[in-house]
Scaffold this motif. Structure first.
Motif, mmCIF file in Angstrom:
data_model
loop_
_atom_site.group_PDB
_atom_site.id
_atom_site.type_symbol
_atom_site.label_atom_id
_atom_site.label_comp_id
_atom_site.label_asym_id
_atom_site.label_seq_id
_atom_site.Cartn_x
_atom_site.Cartn_y
_atom_site.Cartn_z
ATOM 1 N N ALA A 62 -19.991 -65.571 47.519
ATOM 2 C CA ALA A 62 -18.588 -65.138 47.527
ATOM 3 C C ALA A 62 -18.371 -64.054 48.570
ATOM 4 O O ALA A 62 -17.322 -63.997 49.225
ATOM 5 C CB ALA A 62 -18.195 -64.634 46.135
ATOM 6 N N THR A 63 -19.389 -63.183 48.742
ATOM 7 C CA THR A 63 -19.261 -62.117 49.736
ATOM 8 C C THR A 63 -19.276 -62.695 51.148
ATOM 9 O O THR A 63 -18.488 -62.288 52.009
ATOM 10 C CB THR A 63 -20.391 -61.084 49.563
ATOM 11 O OG1 THR A 63 -20.348 -60.593 48.223
ATOM 12 C CG2 THR A 63 -20.232 -59.927 50.536
ATOM 13 N N PHE A 64 -20.171 -63.672 51.400
ATOM 14 C CA PHE A 64 -20.163 -64.332 52.713
ATOM 15 C C PHE A 64 -18.817 -65.020 52.959
ATOM 16 O O PHE A 64 -18.302 -65.013 54.080
ATOM 17 C CB PHE A 64 -21.308 -65.347 52.822
ATOM 18 C CG PHE A 64 -22.605 -64.725 53.275
ATOM 19 C CD1 PHE A 64 -22.663 -63.932 54.424
ATOM 20 C CD2 PHE A 64 -23.789 -64.928 52.563
ATOM 21 C CE1 PHE A 64 -23.855 -63.360 54.845
ATOM 22 C CE2 PHE A 64 -24.991 -64.359 52.972
ATOM 23 C CZ PHE A 64 -25.017 -63.574 54.121
ATOM 24 N N ARG A 118 -15.942 -64.003 51.875
ATOM 25 C CA ARG A 118 -14.998 -62.937 52.263
ATOM 26 C C ARG A 118 -15.193 -62.534 53.715
ATOM 27 O O ARG A 118 -14.237 -62.302 54.458
ATOM 28 C CB ARG A 118 -15.216 -61.688 51.396
ATOM 29 C CG ARG A 118 -14.678 -61.819 49.997
ATOM 30 C CD ARG A 118 -14.818 -60.507 49.258
ATOM 31 N NE ARG A 118 -14.540 -60.737 47.849
ATOM 32 C CZ ARG A 118 -14.007 -59.839 47.035
ATOM 33 N NH1 ARG A 118 -13.730 -58.634 47.487
ATOM 34 N NH2 ARG A 118 -13.768 -60.136 45.790
#
Lengths: 180, 218
Positions: B68-70, B72
């Motif tokens: 999920a961070t990638f 973003r």
């Protein structure tokens, strides 16, 4: 697979993110720091879902602002802490006046010896905090979790400021030298 | 610039921990823009925050957190330049960047309002019960004798003032609390411009300033 475990590795991982947009290095930083950022935010009273969102935001900021990281000025943990603290303030919808960046730009050639000494001091600082009596350690931790008001800090009841100050003196001298 | 009066350890710790309200945070940010010494001390307090982050334990994040961070990161890259890189107006005159941000420029942009005896003020922000204002005090003029119910931080930007005990010049910050009763007077020669933050109304000791305070909301 061998896990990185030392602050030296976090610095080199972040520099690989900074200089090479290295996703594996970022993944290692995420596995180490994301659960710590979440613990930090939860200890400050943030709910689970919001903390999860904030963790991802902080780690994405680490990626995008990696070019601003200077290993001679702060350890990766300290830098991550400031990003998480700022994000927490933003989430409280509090306006946060921003510092001028002028005097502390990253240097073109970071001094390896400075960066190493800074990390060693940070480790000693961590040991010193861990060795504080429980009540004092808890209070200083709460001051950083955002759980102590400014007037409580001003009242200074039980805050181990003396201990902290003697411990940060070396780090302080080094930071002053960087500025002169 | 020779700075004599600095931020206290308590103020720097509160700032490092993110505990200061906007008004006091503005005074601190403005002083740090002028004072390498306090900036280094803040860095040392932030190092304590880093040590605590390392030792405060772990809470598992969602299984999909990294992906999920990638996502973003990639979404932000597609949008172009990160929002974090805001342009800041070039510094003009005696105002540090954090104050210029509030004014959208330099001293020319200040909308001064008279508060009596030639003293003028411009409120920059009020939040969480604390107010930050610019004060313009003509050379030689005094702010009436007053005490404080709460905390008052005053940063000199231009000129200088004295109270009964000390002199405060550009970059100096005076920190007064409920125990402080003083009569600051701008030095002769140049008008004094300060940034002052308070978290409770001032308490004037004479009757007339008390009336003025009611009318002028100092």
């Amino acid at each position: 697979m061998v896990e990185d475990t030392t602050p030296d590795d976090w610095t080199s991982a972040l520099l690989r993110v900074r200089d090479g947009r290295d996703r594996d290095a970022f993944a290692r930083l995420f596995r180490h720091f994301a659960p710590r950022i979440k613990a930090f935010l939860r200890r400050g009273g943030m709910g689970d879902a919001q903390a999860e969102d904030c963790v991802q935001d902080v780690m994405a900021t680490l990626w995008h602002k990696a070019h601003l990281y200077d290993p001679a000025r702060a350890t990766v943990a300290t830098w991550v802490f400031t990003i998480a603290r700022n994000r927490r303030i933003d989430m409280l919808r509090r306006v946060r006046p921003e510092l001028e960046d002028l005097p502390w730009g990253p240097e073109p050639e970071p001094d390896q010896a400075d960066a190493l000494a800074l990390r060693q001091e940070a480790e000693r600082l961590g040991v010193a905090i861990a060795q504080l009596p429980d009540a004092q350690r808890s209070l200083i931790e709460r001051a950083f979790f955002g759980d102590v008001s400014h007037s409580e800090i001003a009242a200074e009841t039980g805050l181990p400021l003396g201990t902290i100050k003697s411990r940060i003196r070396l780090a302080l001298d080094r930071l002053r030298q960087r500025l002169s | 610039m020779t700075i004599t009066h600095h931020l206290t350890d308590q103020i720097l710790l509160a700032h490092a921990g993110g505990a200061l309200s906007e008004a006091f945070g503005l005074v601190v940010a403005a002083h740090l823009s002028m004072c390498d010494d306090c900036r280094a001390r803040l860095g040392a307090f932030e190092a304590v925050g880093g040590a605590i982050l390392e030792t405060c334990g772990t809470v598992p994040v969602d299984d999909g957190g990294l992906a999920a961070t990638f996502a973003r990161i990639d979404a932000a890259d597609r949008r172009g330049a990160p929002a974090a890189q805001r342009a800041r107006a070039p510094r003009r005159g005696p105002l540090p960047g954090p104050i210029a941000d509030y004014l959208g420029g330099g001293l020319d942009e200040v909308r001064w309002r008279p508060v009596g005896m030639g003293v003028r003020q411009a409120v920059l922000c009020t939040a969480e019960g604390a107010t930050a204002r610019l004060l313009h005090i003509p050379a030689g003029v005094g702010v009436p004798d007053h005490g404080h119910r709460g905390l008052e931080m005053t940063l000199v930007l231009q000129g200088a003032f004295r109270d009964e005990w000390m002199r405060f010049g550009p970059g100096d910050v005076e920190i007064a609390d409920a125990a402080t009763e003083h009569t600051p007077v701008a030095e002769p020669g140049a008008d004094c411009i300060c940034l002052a933050a308070t978290d409770a109304p001032l308490r004037f000791n004479a009757f007339l300033p008390r009336i003025a305070q009611t009318l002028l909301r100092i």
